[in-house]
Write a protein that holds these residues in place. Sequence first.
Motif, short mmCIF file in Angstrom:
data_model
loop_
_atom_site.label_atom_id
_atom_site.label_comp_id
_atom_site.label_asym_id
_atom_site.label_seq_id
_atom_site.Cartn_x
_atom_site.Cartn_y
_atom_site.Cartn_z
N TYR A 27 0.83 -1.21 0.00
CA TYR A 27 0.00 0.00 0.00
C TYR A 27 0.87 1.27 0.00
O TYR A 27 0.61 2.23 -0.72
N ARG A 74 1.49 -0.43 -9.02
CA ARG A 74 0.05 -0.16 -8.95
C ARG A 74 -0.73 -1.47 -8.85
O ARG A 74 -1.66 -1.59 -8.04
N LYS A 77 -0.64 2.61 -3.32
CA LYS A 77 -1.46 3.82 -3.44
C LYS A 77 -0.65 5.07 -3.09
O LYS A 77 -0.91 6.15 -3.61
N ILE A 78 0.30 4.90 -2.17
CA ILE A 78 1.10 6.03 -1.68
C ILE A 78 2.57 5.74 -1.94
O ILE A 78 3.05 4.63 -1.66
N LYS A 89 3.12 12.20 -9.21
CA LYS A 89 1.79 12.80 -9.11
C LYS A 89 0.99 12.59 -10.40
O LYS A 89 -0.20 12.27 -10.38
N PHE A 136 -0.62 8.74 -8.08
CA PHE A 136 -0.33 8.26 -6.73
C PHE A 136 -0.36 9.42 -5.74
O PHE A 136 -0.06 10.56 -6.08
N SER A 137 -0.70 9.11 -4.49
CA SER A 137 -0.53 10.08 -3.42
C SER A 137 0.96 10.12 -3.06
O SER A 137 1.66 9.11 -3.15
N ILE A 138 1.44 11.30 -2.65
CA ILE A 138 2.87 11.50 -2.42
C ILE A 138 3.12 11.88 -0.97
O ILE A 138 2.40 12.69 -0.38
N GLY A 139 4.15 11.31 -0.40
CA GLY A 139 4.63 11.71 0.90
C GLY A 139 6.13 11.90 0.86
O GLY A 139 6.80 11.38 -0.04
N TYR A 191 6.53 12.56 8.30
CA TYR A 191 6.05 12.52 6.91
C TYR A 191 5.29 13.79 6.60
O TYR A 191 4.44 14.24 7.38
N ILE A 249 3.51 16.30 3.24
CA ILE A 249 2.94 16.28 1.90
C ILE A 249 3.50 17.46 1.13
O ILE A 249 3.37 18.61 1.59
N ASP A 262 4.01 20.58 -1.24
CA ASP A 262 3.02 21.57 -1.69
C ASP A 262 3.57 22.47 -2.80
O ASP A 262 3.13 23.60 -2.99
#
Length: 395
Positions: free
Chosen positions: A275, A324, A329-330, A357, A361-364, A388, A390, A392
């Motif tokens: 995940y 994927r 997901k991240i 992006k 996918f979500s990014i951290g 962690y 996010i 911007d």
Amino acid sequence: MAHNMISVTRSNPCPICGKPDWCGWLPIEEGRLLICMRDTLCSNQQGLDGNFYVFHGHSKTGNNSTYEEATQRFNRCGDDSDKTYQKANYVREIIVQEDEVPLSPPERLDSIYKELLNQLILEDYHKKTLMDDGWTEELIKESGVKSFPVPDFIRYKNKIRTRNPKRKELAASLYNKFGDLTGVPGLYINEFKGSKYWTIAGASGMIFPLQNLHKQVIRLRIRMDEEFNGKYRYLSSYKLIEVNNQRINKYTNGTRALNTITFNTSDCISKSDYYVTYITEGCKKAIVGNKKLKAPFGNVPGVNSFGKLLDKDHTGKRVIDILRERGTKIIIIAYDADKNSNTAVMKHFKNTINVIKKEGFSIGVAEWPEYFGKGLDDILLKGITPIYTIPDFEN
């Protein structure tokens, strides 16, 4: 005659990849062209020196790219809005490079490399180095790291004692089991006093197995005992030399270890295990991160090599699409703590995030104060976990 390519330096690094070696400037009648050996974007872009560079093209193998500073190009070619450009007149004759030996399939590399590793042992002084870094006996064993001996002639000349076999003996054992070793980076045919035999190139040091997402060992990475131009190198049998006005590989039947992304996915089986996937730079960081955080870790060969996520593997699927399918997901980027103060690293860090992006996918971002340690492995081995955030920003 060969081009007298002017190499980049630490004080004047490559404006595309930011590295102080391997790349260089190629003189032409109207100025110079930039040859970047690590380029992954292959497009017009602003260089790290503040100048804008026009992409001319890349080699047949895609291992180097040619750029021209925009003002020089305009002076040579004018404002050609259709993106064409006049052919540069090189100062010297172009040297023809021989075709490279293609890599063996992953299945074959996996079998041969695992057999090689089985025949190697980890010397006590290398084990001590890892334990001084905070590695446990269990982590060392599970990582598969071994010691790679010095070349045979150095071993004989300096009467070096080691528990590891000679390189010639290792190669002979591999040849007896697998036959022709052409296409395996590191292996090549040596000729000495009229006899020819398989042996292994590369510097001595600790050797780390690097796997793809299918748990196949497809590269070997050496942490060199004697550092020069960086601590780590792929095991490879490829070095260009000039012979009769041609650039050829000095290693007979040798093969280049092309840059690729590798993964540490120990104990990652279900979709929930995938995940969250991490991306870092460095095999030690990926090994430690995978074990300590119980998550899959992608290891890029350099912060500028994030584009390898979009490459297709031997199955014909892009690496990022396999992640994927596995359930990712991240994606968390875990580059070194000094990225904020390193202009080159920050540029590629931002590009990595924007590419991921666009793939949905979500990014951290894994962050920690630099005084805790430079790399992710440094802090994890001290029992410190990252925070962690996010991102911007946009490129």
